[in-house]
Write a protein that holds these residues in place. Structure first.
Motif, short mmCIF file in Angstrom:
data_model
loop_
_atom_site.label_atom_id
_atom_site.label_comp_id
_atom_site.label_asym_id
_atom_site.label_seq_id
_atom_site.Cartn_x
_atom_site.Cartn_y
_atom_site.Cartn_z
N ALA A 95 -5.17 2.03 -2.39
CA ALA A 95 -4.19 1.79 -1.33
C ALA A 95 -4.75 2.22 0.03
CB ALA A 95 -2.89 2.54 -1.63
N ASP B 90 0.85 -1.20 0.00
CA ASP B 90 0.00 0.00 0.00
C ASP B 90 0.88 1.25 0.00
OD1 ASP B 90 -2.36 -1.52 0.17
OD2 ASP B 90 -2.12 -1.70 2.34
N ASP C 100 -7.27 -0.19 1.33
CA ASP C 100 -6.63 -1.37 1.89
C ASP C 100 -6.05 -1.07 3.28
OD1 ASP C 100 -6.08 -4.14 1.27
OD2 ASP C 100 -3.96 -3.60 1.38
#
Length: 178
Positions: free
Chosen positions: A160, A111, A163
């Motif tokens: 990202a 990420d 996540d």
């Protein structure tokens, strides 16, 4: 050159077209200003703890807000637009360098890399836009805007942060990801 009224109309259409992007970015900024709950086990080899990494995310997320200011609140002149875009670019690159220079917790390394890449790509897109504005060339400006509208940088960055959120990097209250 571009007349003021044409410039205003152009900026309005840009603001409209980027509206969803603006919402995304606002959400992204909020997502990054996350307060984590609890931190993982011991960190070996210079790997940051969750709390330490979040401090970087909180500082660097402000870059996104800065970068988006000229897209959200259209400036009065192309010169003003160019100088604001320059600030945004520099902030994004600084944030990318910062995140690139830390060792995040293992489970968010991918990420982190995606955020670094997204920030740098978005900075490059803003740079093209700024150079077109400096040249006061409507055609170049339109090309740059088309590039921004198709930008994958923001989508990648948002994925990202989504996540990171799933991994317990909490969103600030009130943040809504579209």
């Amino acid at each position: 050159g571009m007349t003021q009224s044409r410039f205003n109309a152009f900026l309005l259409s840009l603001a409209g077209a980027r509206h969803r992007g603006a919402a995304t970015l606002a959400a992204l900024s909020l997502a990054l200003v996350a307060a984590g709950c609890g931190s993982g086990g011991g960190s070996g080899g210079g790997e940051l703890s969750k709390a330490q990494y979040e401090q970087h995310l909180q500082a660097d997320s402000q870059a996104i807000t800065k970068a988006f200011t000229p897209l959200r609140k259209p400036p009065q002149t192309l010169a003003q637009l160019a100088s604001q875009l320059k600030v945004g670019e520099d902030k994004l690159r600084g944030a990318a360098d910062d995140l690139d220079g830390v060792k995040p917790p293992k489970n968010v390394q991918a990420d982190n890399a995606a955020l670094v890449k997204g920030f740098r790509e978005f900075a490059d897109e803003l740079e093209l836009y700024r150079k077109a504005a400096v040249k006061k060339n409507p055609k170049l400006v339109q090309q740059a805007v088309a590039g921004l509208q198709k930008s994958h940088a923001l989508v990648d960055a948002r994925n990202a942060t989504d996540d990171l959120k799933k991994k317990g990097y909490k969103l600030a209250s009130g943040a809504v990801v579209p």
